[in-house]
Design an enzyme around this catalytic site. Structure first.
Site: not given
Ligand code: GLY
Length: 359
Positions: A119, A141, A183, A225, A236, A240, A244, A247, A251, A264
């Site tokens: 965990r 992420k 980027e 970032k 949420e 963020r 994008n 993107h 993508h 990418h």
């Molecule tokens: N690990 C990439 C992000 O959180 O955007």
């Protein structure tokens, strides 16, 4: 040094030349554990494995390597299970932590495994590509893929430290380097006209390799970032979403051409050019700014036109994008440094723009 402020999940990003040698000392100082499980790929292991293991051992830390095959295929359940079993075998002292030394694939796989093993155990990001240094190593992420799509199984799990060593970029080929530059251009476009201007001035000399001139650029991107992640750690509040930019179609293009067809960054560069076209056609962006963005991308050897592909192949994954929630939402631009989220962009307009960007 940049701090990502997330209360008890806060961490530092260290960007510099030669900072990899300080990995062990920094892990020991942060008291992450006694046993470093280093996830990497064959190339990074061959080139930097010694520096990593020596640095850890100088700090009194034990280490072992788990070498995942290069490429997106490693973000799989099979690889994840192999990694977790090796991690459990190594974790005899119950003081294990994970070091993710590699590009985005290694970072995502290792970060996800660190998130779910017992965990959650501490992990450190050592991004070895420009793309990973300015983007994927920061933000927490982590994910692996399913055959239904990329990054569908994941967790938000912040690293304890990000160590971005610009000297590691010497081994990038020109395409990988340009992919990372896409980027950096994105950060300038969405958030920082001064960074954009700096990139314009440096474009002639910054074409590959490990120039120290990259350090302030990587630091600026990391700061941007970090600032966005601080406002929307778990994707949420909608903050963020500006990350994008380029993107959505990027993508879709990657998927339509098959992963590996475009890097990418190349796909995102084309996606940014399309986003500028959409912004122009909706009367949001002036021609001069759109021209500057396109020129900067091409000056890094990035494409702004795409090889022919059926629009259906682009539209399908883009409509399925998990960030879309059924709406054709695009991050567009009103000027350099001022992104704008636009809902319900007509598909017919997207089709026209895509058609005009085909070679
Ligand atoms: N690990 C990439 C992000 O959180 O955007």
């Amino acid at each position: 040094m940049i701090t990502v402020h997330l209360k008890e999940r806060s961490y530092q990003i260290i960007a510099g030349s030669g900072v990899l040698a300080s990995l062990g000392r920094r892990c020991a100082a942060a008291d992450l554990g006694s046993d470093a499980f280093c996830v990497t790929d064959p190339f990074v292991k061959a080139r930097y494995g010694k520096i990593i293991s020596s640095s850890l051992s100088r700090a009194g830390l034990a280490s072992t390597f788990f070498v995942a095959p290069s490429g997106e295929k490693s973000k799989s359940f099979d690889e994840c299970r192999c990694l977790l079993e090796a991690l459990a075998r190594f974790d005899k002292n119950k003081r294990v932590f994970v070091v993710a030394a590699g590009g985005g694939v290694v970072g995502d796989l290792a970060g996800f495994c660190a998130a779910v093993y017992k965990r959650g155990v501490a992990y450190v990001q050592v991004p070895t590509t420009l793309l990973a240094q300015v983007d994927s190593s920061i933000g927490g992420k982590t994910a692996i893929d399913l055959k239904h799509g990329k990054n569908l199984v994941g967790a938000f799990f912040q690293p304890k430290l990000v160590l971005s060593d610009v000297s590691l970029l010497a081994s990038l080929n020109r395409r990988q380097f340009a992919s990372g530059m896409a980027e950096t251009v994105k950060y300038g476009v969405i958030s920082d006209p001064r960074l954009f201007g700096l990139l314009e001035r440096k474009a002639g000399t910054l074409q590959s390799g490990a120039s120290r001139e990259l350090v302030p650029i990587i630091a600026a991107c990391s700061r941007i970032k970090a600032g966005i992640v601080e406002k929307d750690e778990r994707d949420e509040t909608g903050k963020r979403i500006i990350l994008n930019f380029g993107h959505t179609l990027g993508h879709a293009l990657e998927a339509a051409h098959g992963y590996g067809g475009y890097t990418h960054g190349e796909a995102v560069a084309i996606g940014m050019a399309c986003a500028c076209d959409l912004s122009r056609r909706l009367g949001l962006l002036d021609a001069e700014s759109a021209g500057r963005i396109e020129r900067l991308l091409t000056s890094f050897g990035l494409p702004v036109k795409m090889r022919p592909v059926a629009f259906r192949a682009i539209a399908e994954p883009y409509l399925r994008d998990k960030k879309f929630k059924g709406k054709s939402r695009f991050v567009l631009l009103s000027k350099i440094g001022s992104p704008r989220v636009v809902e319900d962009v007509p598909l017919s307009l997207v089709r026209e723009v895509v058609a005009s960007r085909m070679v």
